[in-house]
Scaffold this motif. Structure first.
Motif, PDB file in Angstrom:
ATOM      1  N   THR A 157      -6.172 -32.807  21.447  1.00 24.59           N
ATOM      2  CA  THR A 157      -6.304 -33.289  20.110  1.00 24.59           C
ATOM      3  C   THR A 157      -6.724 -31.997  19.278  1.00 24.59           C
ATOM      4  OG1 THR A 157      -6.882 -35.272  21.215  1.00 24.59           O
ATOM      5  CG2 THR A 157      -7.708 -35.023  18.790  1.00 24.59           C
ATOM      6  N   ALA A 158      -7.696 -31.277  19.650  1.00 25.63           N
ATOM      7  CA  ALA A 158      -8.127 -30.253  18.697  1.00 25.63           C
ATOM      8  C   ALA A 158      -6.985 -29.288  18.517  1.00 25.63           C
ATOM      9  CB  ALA A 158      -9.420 -29.396  19.480  1.00 25.63           C
ATOM     10  N   GLU A 159      -6.283 -28.826  19.633  1.00 24.25           N
ATOM     11  CA  GLU A 159      -5.027 -28.041  19.478  1.00 24.25           C
ATOM     12  C   GLU A 159      -3.947 -28.618  18.459  1.00 24.25           C
ATOM     13  OE1 GLU A 159      -1.721 -25.829  22.178  1.00 24.25           O
ATOM     14  OE2 GLU A 159      -3.126 -26.796  23.141  1.00 24.25           O
ATOM     15  N   LEU A 160      -3.715 -29.732  18.648  1.00 27.53           N
ATOM     16  CA  LEU A 160      -2.825 -30.709  17.765  1.00 27.53           C
ATOM     17  C   LEU A 160      -3.329 -30.452  16.425  1.00 27.53           C
ATOM     18  CD1 LEU A 160      -2.321 -33.794  19.985  1.00 27.53           C
ATOM     19  CD2 LEU A 160      -0.399 -32.138  19.230  1.00 27.53           C
ATOM     20  N   ASN A 161      -4.624 -30.622  16.033  1.00 28.75           N
ATOM     21  CA  ASN A 161      -5.143 -30.456  14.762  1.00 28.75           C
ATOM     22  C   ASN A 161      -4.907 -29.279  14.056  1.00 28.75           C
ATOM     23  OD1 ASN A 161      -5.922 -33.223  13.508  1.00 28.75           O
ATOM     24  ND2 ASN A 161      -7.052 -33.345  15.401  1.00 28.75           N
ATOM     25  N   LEU A 199      -1.501 -40.210  10.071  1.00 28.15           N
ATOM     26  CA  LEU A 199      -2.736 -40.674  11.054  1.00 28.15           C
ATOM     27  C   LEU A 199      -1.868 -40.904  12.256  1.00 28.15           C
ATOM     28  CD1 LEU A 199      -5.579 -40.687  11.368  1.00 28.15           C
ATOM     29  CD2 LEU A 199      -5.654 -43.243  10.863  1.00 28.15           C
ATOM     30  N   ILE A 200      -2.161 -39.954  13.175  1.00 33.07           N
ATOM     31  CA  ILE A 200      -1.640 -40.110  14.552  1.00 33.07           C
ATOM     32  C   ILE A 200      -2.512 -40.352  15.700  1.00 33.07           C
ATOM     33  CG2 ILE A 200      -0.128 -39.258  16.241  1.00 33.07           C
ATOM     34  CD1 ILE A 200       1.352 -39.677  13.731  1.00 33.07           C
ATOM     35  N   TYR A 201      -2.507 -41.274  16.596  1.00 29.03           N
ATOM     36  CA  TYR A 201      -3.361 -41.849  17.575  1.00 29.03           C
ATOM     37  C   TYR A 201      -3.100 -40.939  18.801  1.00 29.03           C
ATOM     38  CZ  TYR A 201      -5.914 -44.740  20.704  1.00 29.03           C
ATOM     39  OH  TYR A 201      -7.116 -45.204  21.934  1.00 29.03           O
ATOM     40  N   VAL A 202      -3.845 -40.269  19.440  1.00 28.99           N
ATOM     41  CA  VAL A 202      -3.507 -39.471  20.720  1.00 28.99           C
ATOM     42  C   VAL A 202      -3.925 -40.461  21.827  1.00 28.99           C
ATOM     43  CG1 VAL A 202      -4.100 -37.493  22.034  1.00 28.99           C
ATOM     44  CG2 VAL A 202      -3.896 -37.408  19.353  1.00 28.99           C
ATOM     45  N   ALA A 203      -2.915 -40.891  22.661  1.00 30.98           N
ATOM     46  CA  ALA A 203      -3.010 -41.543  23.885  1.00 30.98           C
ATOM     47  C   ALA A 203      -3.236 -40.604  25.004  1.00 30.98           C
ATOM     48  CB  ALA A 203      -2.166 -42.720  23.941  1.00 30.98           C
ATOM     49  N   HIS A 204      -4.361 -40.895  25.991  1.00 31.92           N
ATOM     50  CA  HIS A 204      -4.549 -39.948  27.236  1.00 31.92           C
ATOM     51  C   HIS A 204      -5.267 -40.825  28.011  1.00 31.92           C
ATOM     52  CE1 HIS A 204      -5.703 -36.812  29.499  1.00 31.92           C
ATOM     53  NE2 HIS A 204      -4.962 -35.877  29.123  1.00 31.92           N
ATOM     54  N   LYS A 205      -4.958 -40.906  29.404  1.00 31.17           N
ATOM     55  CA  LYS A 205      -5.657 -41.579  30.495  1.00 31.17           C
ATOM     56  C   LYS A 205      -6.930 -40.912  30.473  1.00 31.17           C
ATOM     57  CE  LYS A 205      -4.679 -38.500  34.429  1.00 31.17           C
ATOM     58  NZ  LYS A 205      -3.878 -38.271  35.635  1.00 31.17           N
ATOM     59  N   PHE A 240      -4.782 -35.913  13.827  1.00 33.09           N
ATOM     60  CA  PHE A 240      -4.533 -36.598  15.399  1.00 33.09           C
ATOM     61  C   PHE A 240      -6.104 -36.873  15.635  1.00 33.09           C
ATOM     62  CE2 PHE A 240      -1.143 -33.490  14.832  1.00 33.09           C
ATOM     63  CZ  PHE A 240      -0.064 -34.333  15.280  1.00 33.09           C
ATOM     64  N   ILE A 241      -6.215 -38.087  16.014  1.00 34.18           N
ATOM     65  CA  ILE A 241      -7.403 -38.906  16.369  1.00 34.18           C
ATOM     66  C   ILE A 241      -7.323 -39.382  17.820  1.00 34.18           C
ATOM     67  CG2 ILE A 241      -7.999 -39.452  13.985  1.00 34.18           C
ATOM     68  CD1 ILE A 241      -7.233 -42.372  14.742  1.00 34.18           C
ATOM     69  N   CYS A 242      -8.705 -39.364  18.344  1.00 32.82           N
ATOM     70  CA  CYS A 242      -8.470 -39.802  19.915  1.00 32.82           C
ATOM     71  C   CYS A 242     -10.078 -40.687  19.731  1.00 32.82           C
ATOM     72  CB  CYS A 242      -8.530 -38.654  20.695  1.00 32.82           C
ATOM     73  SG  CYS A 242      -8.129 -39.060  22.356  1.00 32.82           S
ATOM     74  N   PRO A 243      -9.988 -41.635  19.006  1.00 32.18           N
ATOM     75  CA  PRO A 243     -11.431 -42.336  18.787  1.00 32.18           C
ATOM     76  C   PRO A 243     -12.150 -42.886  20.041  1.00 32.18           C
ATOM     77  CG  PRO A 243      -9.688 -43.612  18.147  1.00 32.18           C
ATOM     78  CD  PRO A 243      -9.050 -42.414  18.601  1.00 32.18           C
ATOM     79  N   TRP A 244     -11.796 -42.744  21.371  1.00 35.95           N
ATOM     80  CA  TRP A 244     -12.165 -43.164  22.394  1.00 35.95           C
ATOM     81  C   TRP A 244     -13.042 -42.099  23.034  1.00 35.95           C
ATOM     82  CZ3 TRP A 244     -10.922 -40.619  26.886  1.00 35.95           C
ATOM     83  CH2 TRP A 244      -9.513 -39.784  26.872  1.00 35.95           C
ATOM     84  N   LEU A 245     -12.995 -40.788  22.636  1.00 33.51           N
ATOM     85  CA  LEU A 245     -13.678 -39.742  23.252  1.00 33.51           C
ATOM     86  C   LEU A 245     -15.136 -39.745  23.200  1.00 33.51           C
ATOM     87  CD1 LEU A 245     -11.510 -36.734  22.477  1.00 33.51           C
ATOM     88  CD2 LEU A 245     -11.932 -37.572  24.740  1.00 33.51           C
ATOM     89  N   PRO A 246     -15.621 -40.201  22.081  1.00 31.07           N
ATOM     90  CA  PRO A 246     -17.065 -40.229  21.843  1.00 31.07           C
ATOM     91  C   PRO A 246     -17.707 -41.506  22.748  1.00 31.07           C
ATOM     92  CG  PRO A 246     -16.280 -40.191  19.636  1.00 31.07           C
ATOM     93  CD  PRO A 246     -15.241 -40.228  20.533  1.00 31.07           C
ATOM     94  N   MET A 247     -16.732 -42.541  23.034  1.00 34.06           N
ATOM     95  CA  MET A 247     -17.428 -43.751  23.599  1.00 34.06           C
ATOM     96  C   MET A 247     -17.523 -43.473  25.020  1.00 34.06           C
ATOM     97  SD  MET A 247     -15.275 -46.950  21.524  1.00 34.06           S
ATOM     98  CE  MET A 247     -13.864 -45.895  21.169  1.00 34.06           C
ATOM     99  N   VAL A 248     -16.643 -42.830  25.582  1.00 41.77           N
ATOM    100  CA  VAL A 248     -16.528 -42.744  27.109  1.00 41.77           C
ATOM    101  C   VAL A 248     -17.894 -41.588  27.489  1.00 41.77           C
ATOM    102  CG1 VAL A 248     -14.112 -43.222  27.401  1.00 41.77           C
ATOM    103  CG2 VAL A 248     -14.812 -40.888  27.338  1.00 41.77           C
ATOM    104  N   ARG A 249     -18.060 -40.716  26.559  1.00 42.70           N
ATOM    105  CA  ARG A 249     -19.103 -39.651  26.768  1.00 42.70           C
ATOM    106  C   ARG A 249     -20.356 -40.230  26.882  1.00 42.70           C
ATOM    107  NH1 ARG A 249     -16.594 -34.870  27.086  1.00 42.70           N
ATOM    108  NH2 ARG A 249     -14.726 -34.659  25.815  1.00 42.70           N
ATOM    109  N   HIS A 250     -20.591 -41.596  26.029  1.00 49.11           N
ATOM    110  CA  HIS A 250     -22.064 -41.919  25.903  1.00 49.11           C
ATOM    111  C   HIS A 250     -22.122 -43.313  26.273  1.00 49.11           C
ATOM    112  CE1 HIS A 250     -22.834 -38.313  23.822  1.00 49.11           C
ATOM    113  NE2 HIS A 250     -21.629 -38.193  23.193  1.00 49.11           N
ATOM    114  N   TRP A 251     -21.180 -44.102  26.588  1.00 48.67           N
ATOM    115  CA  TRP A 251     -21.277 -45.648  26.841  1.00 48.67           C
ATOM    116  C   TRP A 251     -21.227 -45.566  28.551  1.00 48.67           C
ATOM    117  CZ3 TRP A 251     -17.579 -49.055  23.702  1.00 48.67           C
ATOM    118  CH2 TRP A 251     -17.925 -48.995  22.523  1.00 48.67           C
ATOM    119  N   PRO A 252     -21.938 -46.701  29.052  1.00 46.35           N
ATOM    120  CA  PRO A 252     -21.869 -46.887  30.377  1.00 46.35           C
ATOM    121  C   PRO A 252     -20.619 -47.059  30.914  1.00 46.35           C
ATOM    122  CG  PRO A 252     -22.745 -48.623  29.381  1.00 46.35           C
ATOM    123  CD  PRO A 252     -22.511 -47.727  28.355  1.00 46.35           C
TER     124      PRO A 252
END
Length: 131
Positions: free
Chosen positions: A33-37, A12-18, A45-57
């Protein structure tokens, strides 16, 4: 049986990106991340912050909570792959990871993985023991 064994040994690999409040960075991280997988075997490869930044203030409270969730996620990963400079949030994620680490900053400019980059990442994944 082979699929079951493969699932148990996948890293399980965390993908860190600004992010920096710029949804274009989220789009780039999503694509990478999609390309890595798709291209790299033996890891998820996971990038769990993606859904948050798209939907959170985009405010300090949401960003602080998001970083707390990111750090909780990265602590549970077998490794971290940083795809941008190690600044601010990415640096915090990097420092929190207790697993294997690979910094591959040159991906940011091209927005995709060259064969060399993919081979380097594959070799790194293959070297990681499952924790």
């Amino acid at each position: 049986r082979d699929n079951e064994r493969t699932v148990k040994t996948m890293k399980l690999i965390y993908v860190a990106h600004k992010f920096g409040g710029d949804l274009r960075n989220a789009d780039r991280a999503d694509r990478l991340t999609a390309e890595l997988n798709l291209r790299i075997n033996g890891a998820v490869f996971i990038c769990p912050w993606l859904p948050m930044v798209r939907h959170w203030p985009n405010n300090s409270g949401a960003l602080e909570r998001g970083m707390m969730l990111d750090l909780a996620s990265v602590k549970r990963c077998d490794g971290i792959l940083a795809l941008t400079p190690l600044l601010t949030g990415v640096k915090s994620e990097w420092d929190t990871c207790t697993g294997s680490k690979l910094h591959f900053e040159d991906v940011e400019d091209c927005g995709a993985f060259s064969d060399y980059a993919a081979d380097t990442i594959q070799t790194w994944v293959d070297s990681i023991g499952v924790f």
